[in-house]
Design a protein around this motif. Structure first.
Motif, PDB file in Angstrom:
ATOM      1  N   GLU A 138      49.281  33.270  43.623  1.00  0.00           N
ATOM      2  CA  GLU A 138      49.674  34.587  42.830  1.00  0.00           C
ATOM      3  C   GLU A 138      48.769  35.997  43.197  1.00  0.00           C
ATOM      4  O   GLU A 138      49.343  37.274  43.277  1.00  0.00           O
ATOM      5  N   ILE A 139      47.744  35.720  43.304  1.00  0.00           N
ATOM      6  CA  ILE A 139      46.939  36.576  43.871  1.00  0.00           C
ATOM      7  C   ILE A 139      46.006  36.771  45.235  1.00  0.00           C
ATOM      8  O   ILE A 139      45.272  37.580  45.534  1.00  0.00           O
ATOM      9  N   SER A 142      46.121  40.075  47.133  1.00  0.00           N
ATOM     10  CA  SER A 142      45.321  41.080  46.683  1.00  0.00           C
ATOM     11  C   SER A 142      43.716  40.890  46.462  1.00  0.00           C
ATOM     12  O   SER A 142      43.142  41.730  46.208  1.00  0.00           O
ATOM     13  N   ARG A 166      37.561  39.159  38.551  1.00  0.00           N
ATOM     14  CA  ARG A 166      38.064  39.862  37.704  1.00  0.00           C
ATOM     15  C   ARG A 166      37.270  39.863  36.394  1.00  0.00           C
ATOM     16  O   ARG A 166      37.527  38.910  35.823  1.00  0.00           O
ATOM     17  N   TYR A 205      45.725  39.773  23.949  1.00  0.00           N
ATOM     18  CA  TYR A 205      46.561  40.719  24.239  1.00  0.00           C
ATOM     19  C   TYR A 205      47.988  40.668  23.532  1.00  0.00           C
ATOM     20  O   TYR A 205      49.042  40.916  24.169  1.00  0.00           O
ATOM     21  N   GLU A 207      49.404  37.914  22.551  1.00  0.00           N
ATOM     22  CA  GLU A 207      50.199  36.680  22.935  1.00  0.00           C
ATOM     23  C   GLU A 207      50.285  35.851  21.891  1.00  0.00           C
ATOM     24  O   GLU A 207      51.121  34.894  21.825  1.00  0.00           O
ATOM     25  N   GLN A 256      48.576  37.172  32.546  1.00  0.00           N
ATOM     26  CA  GLN A 256      48.500  38.499  32.361  1.00  0.00           C
ATOM     27  C   GLN A 256      47.297  39.330  32.934  1.00  0.00           C
ATOM     28  O   GLN A 256      47.573  40.251  33.762  1.00  0.00           O
ATOM     29  N   GLU A 257      46.180  39.001  32.744  1.00  0.00           N
ATOM     30  CA  GLU A 257      45.043  39.566  33.109  1.00  0.00           C
ATOM     31  C   GLU A 257      44.739  39.350  34.659  1.00  0.00           C
ATOM     32  O   GLU A 257      44.363  40.029  35.264  1.00  0.00           O
ATOM     33  N   SER A 259      47.187  38.750  36.849  1.00  0.00           N
ATOM     34  CA  SER A 259      48.060  39.607  37.564  1.00  0.00           C
ATOM     35  C   SER A 259      47.950  41.160  37.517  1.00  0.00           C
ATOM     36  O   SER A 259      48.156  41.703  38.529  1.00  0.00           O
ATOM     37  N   ARG A 260      47.157  41.640  36.578  1.00  0.00           N
ATOM     38  CA  ARG A 260      47.170  43.009  36.383  1.00  0.00           C
ATOM     39  C   ARG A 260      45.856  43.397  36.382  1.00  0.00           C
ATOM     40  O   ARG A 260      45.592  44.818  36.628  1.00  0.00           O
ATOM     41  N   GLY A 261      44.727  42.634  36.194  1.00  0.00           N
ATOM     42  CA  GLY A 261      43.347  43.213  36.494  1.00  0.00           C
ATOM     43  C   GLY A 261      42.968  43.610  37.829  1.00  0.00           C
ATOM     44  O   GLY A 261      43.685  42.784  38.680  1.00  0.00           O
ATOM     45  N   ALA A 262      41.908  44.047  38.009  1.00  0.00           N
ATOM     46  CA  ALA A 262      41.337  44.589  39.061  1.00  0.00           C
ATOM     47  C   ALA A 262      40.068  43.943  39.341  1.00  0.00           C
ATOM     48  O   ALA A 262      39.207  43.517  38.604  1.00  0.00           O
TER      49      ALA A 262
END
Length: 277
Positions: A138-139, A142, A166, A205, A207, A256-257, A259-262
């Protein structure tokens, strides 16, 4: 399970697993963000080598699994949605729980140490590692691609400890462990439960479904188990509630974290200097 009750074979294997990270060269792990996932996986394996003290300890281990697998574990790993399939979930499978605890659970007979250890490791191989694999895929593109600092200005890869680099995942794990601890301990009053539910809403979040949190307050049987410590029956109910509702919510939050976190290096987090204008 106390240290005295851990078999010699389990103790030796646990020690062997702990040396894996010490012996592995940094460049063998590739991208540092991905390497942190491998390191987390090794720690989960080390935990599973020896029996867990009780069902609560299994739930706490599962909580760590949700974050280190980046939310890729299926919800049915914790509890099955169809009551006819409930024993497919780890926490309700009498044989699997006996292996995890290293002693009979439910109506299971005597438990052999070697068999139990193999079953625990098989659980990791069958469920946890594939989930980690899915998280990596998934990551993977990135993830920051470096294994050593190119200059003094670059972060040292060995200092990176956040899952997938992350920080949000580390924060989520800390919140999740607190949520699990408070829930399994039980609450002193309905007001204390509602305060916990309020925090759980934001900590996951959103959920944790609002009807779930609401229903637990108004459903007499569940509420009485949550806000009192009446013995094994109430404890078992709280553990079941955690498995059915809280752990899946944490898993979805982790996905979610992830996939969206940096990514962020830990040295940058600790930099408190004032920029010069």
């Amino acid at each position: 399970m106390s240290v005295e009750e851990i078999s010699e074979a389990d103790a030796e294997l646990a020690a062997e697993v702990e040396t894996v990270l010490e012996d592995a060269p940094v460049d063998a792990m590739g991208r540092r963000a991905l390497a942190t996932i491998s390191e987390g996986g090794v720690e989960l394996i080390a935990d599973a080598v020896t029996p867990f003290e009780d069902r609560r300890a299994v739930i706490e281990w599962m909580t760590r699994c949700t974050v280190h697998s980046l939310g890729e574990l299926p919800e049915t790993w914790f509890t099955a949605s169809d009551s006819s399939e409930v024993e497919t979930a780890v926490l309700f499978d009498r044989v699997m729980m006996s292996a995890l605890l290293g002693r009979p659970w439910g109506d299971v007979g005597a438990v052999d140490d070697d068999w139990a250890r193999e079953e625990r490791l098989a659980l990791v191989a069958k469920d946890v590692l594939p989930a980690m694999h899915a998280g990596v895929r998934e990551i993977r593109w990135s993830a920051t691609d470096y294994s050593a600092p190119a200059s003094k200005m670059d972060p040292d890869p060995l200092n990176q400890r956040h899952p997938a680099m992350r920080p949000g995942l580390t924060d989520l794990l800390e919140r999740a462990e607190w949520l699990v601890e408070q829930l399994l301990d039980g609450f002193g009053s309905g007001a204390e439960y509602l305060s916990w539910a309020s925090f759980a809403t934001t900590a996951t979040y959103g959920e944790l479904d609002r009807e779930v949190a609401r229903g637990a307050y108004f459903e007499t049987g569940i509420r009485s188990a949550l806000i009192r410590n009446g013995g094994d029956g109430d404890r078992f109910t709280r553990e079941n509630w955690a498995a059915r509702y809280l752990l899946p919510a944490i898993t979805r939050a982790a996905a979610q974290e992830a996939s969206r976190g940096a990514e962020k290096d830990e040295a940058a987090e600790k930099d408190t200097s004032i920029p010069q204008t």
